[in-house]
Design a protein around this motif. Structure first.
Motif, short mmCIF file in Angstrom:
data_model
loop_
_atom_site.label_atom_id
_atom_site.label_comp_id
_atom_site.label_asym_id
_atom_site.label_seq_id
_atom_site.Cartn_x
_atom_site.Cartn_y
_atom_site.Cartn_z
N SER A 81 0.73 -1.04 0.07
CA SER A 81 0.18 -0.04 0.12
C SER A 81 0.46 0.92 -0.07
O SER A 81 -0.04 2.15 -0.85
N GLY A 82 2.07 1.19 0.74
CA GLY A 82 2.75 1.98 0.71
C GLY A 82 2.71 3.23 1.32
O GLY A 82 2.37 4.39 2.06
N GLU A 83 1.84 2.87 2.68
CA GLU A 83 1.46 3.71 3.85
C GLU A 83 2.11 3.79 4.76
O GLU A 83 3.54 2.88 4.91
N LEU A 84 3.00 4.87 5.11
CA LEU A 84 4.17 5.15 5.48
C LEU A 84 3.61 6.01 7.40
O LEU A 84 2.81 5.40 7.45
N THR A 85 5.08 5.84 7.88
CA THR A 85 4.42 5.37 9.41
C THR A 85 5.71 6.90 10.01
O THR A 85 6.95 6.73 9.22
N HIS A 86 5.03 7.35 10.66
CA HIS A 86 6.66 8.83 10.93
C HIS A 86 6.70 8.87 12.36
O HIS A 86 6.08 7.73 13.15
N GLY A 87 8.32 8.98 12.48
CA GLY A 87 8.67 8.45 14.25
C GLY A 87 10.24 8.89 13.70
O GLY A 87 10.42 9.83 12.81
N PHE A 88 10.71 9.14 15.09
CA PHE A 88 12.14 9.31 15.21
C PHE A 88 12.90 8.01 14.86
O PHE A 88 12.85 6.74 16.14
N VAL A 89 13.98 7.65 14.54
CA VAL A 89 14.93 6.56 14.29
C VAL A 89 15.41 6.09 16.09
O VAL A 89 16.19 7.50 16.91
N LYS A 90 15.96 5.50 16.42
CA LYS A 90 15.98 4.82 17.32
C LYS A 90 18.50 3.90 17.34
O LYS A 90 18.78 4.54 18.23
N ARG A 91 17.39 3.70 16.09
CA ARG A 91 18.75 2.70 15.97
C ARG A 91 18.94 2.31 14.29
O ARG A 91 17.82 2.25 13.66
N ILE A 92 20.19 2.23 13.78
CA ILE A 92 20.45 1.80 12.40
C ILE A 92 19.96 0.09 12.45
O ILE A 92 21.52 0.05 12.31
N LEU A 93 19.77 -0.69 11.66
CA LEU A 93 19.75 -1.83 10.97
C LEU A 93 20.55 -2.20 9.93
O LEU A 93 21.00 -3.30 10.02
N THR A 94 21.24 -1.27 9.00
CA THR A 94 21.52 -1.48 7.29
C THR A 94 22.92 -1.53 7.68
O THR A 94 22.82 -0.15 8.27
N LYS A 95 23.63 -2.90 8.09
CA LYS A 95 24.83 -1.79 7.73
C LYS A 95 25.32 -1.20 6.56
O LYS A 95 26.63 -0.91 6.84
N SER A 96 25.32 -1.49 5.14
CA SER A 96 26.11 -1.18 4.27
C SER A 96 25.83 0.42 3.95
O SER A 96 25.05 0.85 4.12
#
Length: 67
Positions: free
Chosen positions: A25-40
């Protein structure tokens, strides 16, 4: 700013993410980053992050760049 480059995202950055269950659907969720999970350094579908709420998804837009 798009969410494909890890360098554009920092802890505390304000972002819009798409959750796994909302990819179609492409529905977006707004928020603030706690952790970055992607290493690349970059990812074509967006960098995967965990928000302060515990939601996990891929960043579609960075609303505020972390300095």
């Amino acid at each position: 700013m798009d969410g494909q480059k890890r360098s554009h995202i920092g802890i505390g950055s304000e972002v819009e993410i798409v959750l796994k269950q909302h990819q179609r659907s492409g529905e977006l969720t707004h928020g603030f980053v706690k952790r970055i999970l992607t290493k690349s350094a970059k990812h074509t579908h967006g960098i995967k992050v965990m928000l302060e709420t515990g939601d996990v998804g891929r960043v579609k837009e960075v609303l505020e760049e972390e300095n």
